[in-house]
Design a protein around this motif. Sequence first.
Motif, PDB file in Angstrom:
ATOM      1  N   ALA A  69      11.163  -6.953 -35.083  1.00  0.00           N
ATOM      2  CA  ALA A  69       9.854  -6.674 -34.499  1.00  0.00           C
ATOM      3  C   ALA A  69       9.555  -5.183 -34.570  1.00  0.00           C
ATOM      4  O   ALA A  69      10.462  -4.360 -34.504  1.00  0.00           O
ATOM      5  N   VAL A  70       8.268  -4.873 -34.703  1.00  0.00           N
ATOM      6  CA  VAL A  70       7.817  -3.485 -34.731  1.00  0.00           C
ATOM      7  C   VAL A  70       6.736  -3.325 -33.667  1.00  0.00           C
ATOM      8  O   VAL A  70       5.804  -4.127 -33.594  1.00  0.00           O
ATOM      9  N   SER A  71       6.868  -2.282 -32.860  1.00  0.00           N
ATOM     10  CA  SER A  71       5.837  -1.893 -31.902  1.00  0.00           C
ATOM     11  C   SER A  71       5.345  -0.513 -32.312  1.00  0.00           C
ATOM     12  O   SER A  71       6.125   0.441 -32.348  1.00  0.00           O
ATOM     13  N   VAL A  72       4.058  -0.415 -32.656  1.00  0.00           N
ATOM     14  CA  VAL A  72       3.453   0.868 -32.997  1.00  0.00           C
ATOM     15  C   VAL A  72       3.112   1.541 -31.672  1.00  0.00           C
ATOM     16  O   VAL A  72       2.257   1.047 -30.929  1.00  0.00           O
ATOM     17  N   LEU A  73       3.779   2.635 -31.366  1.00  0.00           N
ATOM     18  CA  LEU A  73       3.647   3.229 -30.043  1.00  0.00           C
ATOM     19  C   LEU A  73       2.276   3.875 -29.827  1.00  0.00           C
ATOM     20  O   LEU A  73       1.693   4.447 -30.734  1.00  0.00           O
ATOM     21  N   SER A  74       1.801   3.747 -28.596  1.00  0.00           N
ATOM     22  CA  SER A  74       0.524   4.355 -28.207  1.00  0.00           C
ATOM     23  C   SER A  74       0.756   5.807 -27.800  1.00  0.00           C
ATOM     24  O   SER A  74       1.901   6.255 -27.658  1.00  0.00           O
ATOM     25  N   ASP A  75      -0.319   6.513 -27.582  1.00  0.00           N
ATOM     26  CA  ASP A  75      -0.250   7.925 -27.226  1.00  0.00           C
ATOM     27  C   ASP A  75       0.451   8.181 -25.895  1.00  0.00           C
ATOM     28  O   ASP A  75       0.882   9.302 -25.633  1.00  0.00           O
ATOM     29  N   LEU A 151       1.001   7.855 -31.556  1.00  0.00           N
ATOM     30  CA  LEU A 151       1.901   9.002 -31.568  1.00  0.00           C
ATOM     31  C   LEU A 151       2.131   9.406 -33.011  1.00  0.00           C
ATOM     32  O   LEU A 151       2.291   8.545 -33.884  1.00  0.00           O
ATOM     33  N   VAL A 152       2.178  10.702 -33.245  1.00  0.00           N
ATOM     34  CA  VAL A 152       2.465  11.230 -34.569  1.00  0.00           C
ATOM     35  C   VAL A 152       3.643  12.193 -34.446  1.00  0.00           C
ATOM     36  O   VAL A 152       3.698  13.001 -33.524  1.00  0.00           O
ATOM     37  N   HIS A 153       4.574  12.071 -35.375  1.00  0.00           N
ATOM     38  CA  HIS A 153       5.706  12.993 -35.444  1.00  0.00           C
ATOM     39  C   HIS A 153       5.344  14.073 -36.453  1.00  0.00           C
ATOM     40  O   HIS A 153       5.033  13.785 -37.606  1.00  0.00           O
ATOM     41  N   LEU A 154       5.329  15.335 -36.004  1.00  0.00           N
ATOM     42  CA  LEU A 154       4.960  16.457 -36.860  1.00  0.00           C
ATOM     43  C   LEU A 154       5.777  17.674 -36.460  1.00  0.00           C
ATOM     44  O   LEU A 154       5.814  18.032 -35.272  1.00  0.00           O
ATOM     45  N   GLY A 156       8.892  18.102 -36.073  1.00  0.00           N
ATOM     46  CA  GLY A 156       9.961  17.834 -35.114  1.00  0.00           C
ATOM     47  C   GLY A 156       9.516  17.508 -33.707  1.00  0.00           C
ATOM     48  O   GLY A 156      10.343  17.411 -32.820  1.00  0.00           O
ATOM     49  N   ARG A 157       8.212  17.344 -33.493  1.00  0.00           N
ATOM     50  CA  ARG A 157       7.697  17.038 -32.161  1.00  0.00           C
ATOM     51  C   ARG A 157       6.756  15.859 -32.210  1.00  0.00           C
ATOM     52  O   ARG A 157       6.153  15.572 -33.244  1.00  0.00           O
ATOM     53  N   LEU A 158       6.597  15.203 -31.065  1.00  0.00           N
ATOM     54  CA  LEU A 158       5.630  14.116 -30.942  1.00  0.00           C
ATOM     55  C   LEU A 158       4.293  14.675 -30.483  1.00  0.00           C
ATOM     56  O   LEU A 158       4.254  15.561 -29.622  1.00  0.00           O
ATOM     57  N   HIS A 159       3.224  14.152 -31.066  1.00  0.00           N
ATOM     58  CA  HIS A 159       1.875  14.571 -30.705  1.00  0.00           C
ATOM     59  C   HIS A 159       1.041  13.331 -30.427  1.00  0.00           C
ATOM     60  O   HIS A 159       1.115  12.359 -31.181  1.00  0.00           O
ATOM     61  N   GLU A 160       0.273  13.379 -29.357  1.00  0.00           N
ATOM     62  CA  GLU A 160      -0.628  12.261 -29.025  1.00  0.00           C
ATOM     63  C   GLU A 160      -1.883  12.351 -29.872  1.00  0.00           C
ATOM     64  O   GLU A 160      -2.415  13.443 -30.085  1.00  0.00           O
ATOM     65  N   VAL A 161      -2.340  11.204 -30.353  1.00  0.00           N
ATOM     66  CA  VAL A 161      -3.536  11.141 -31.184  1.00  0.00           C
ATOM     67  C   VAL A 161      -4.485  10.127 -30.569  1.00  0.00           C
ATOM     68  O   VAL A 161      -4.089   9.012 -30.227  1.00  0.00           O
ATOM     69  N   ARG A 162      -5.734  10.507 -30.440  1.00  0.00           N
ATOM     70  CA  ARG A 162      -6.784   9.599 -29.938  1.00  0.00           C
ATOM     71  C   ARG A 162      -7.832   9.463 -31.010  1.00  0.00           C
ATOM     72  O   ARG A 162      -8.234  10.447 -31.624  1.00  0.00           O
ATOM     73  N   GLY A 163      -8.319   8.239 -31.227  1.00  0.00           N
ATOM     74  CA  GLY A 163      -9.290   7.980 -32.283  1.00  0.00           C
ATOM     75  C   GLY A 163     -10.715   8.140 -31.873  1.00  0.00           C
ATOM     76  O   GLY A 163     -11.181   8.366 -30.846  1.00  0.00           O
TER      77      GLY A 163
END
Length: 163
Positions: A69-75, A151-154, A156-163
């Motif tokens: 299973a894959v869960s695409v993580l939210s911000d 969430l985006v990995h950039l 070496g850190r996680l960044h929250e992304v809102r559409g």
Amino acid sequence: MTVDSDHYRATVSRLPAGVAVVVLRWRGTQHAMTASAVASVSLDPPLLMFCVHADARVREALDDVDTWAVSVLSDAQGPTADWLSSPGRPAVGQLERVPHRAAPVSGAAWIDGAAAWFDCRTAAVHPAGDHDIVVGTVLAAEQGAPGAGGLVHLRGRLHEVRG
């Protein structure tokens, strides 16, 4: 000419990557990993892929288990991503602190509050350097809340992304 692995790591860290959690059930235990190398491969048939280190527990389990299973993580799920990528976390009970439910086919965990979920069956595994590329046929897919970010990995850190 070859590229030094440290230089490559620093350079490729500038490639933003979505963050997901891959989970499978193996020997009565849920095994989970945070992954930033997850992508859609095909629409017809629907195929999804992820990359896993060749000597990871999840990779070992894939020799015996063909559904995952894959869960695409939210911000809002940075702490979950951090926990499931932390070295030395216990194999048993690692999801006790993470709210989840069983995926419909694999029975592996879908992380509550994710932006999207997939249930897959392994179609192919391709060796690729120190990682393996795992391609799965999508057996079930669901979308999370309409306003969920990601969430985006950039670098070496996680960044929250809102559409």
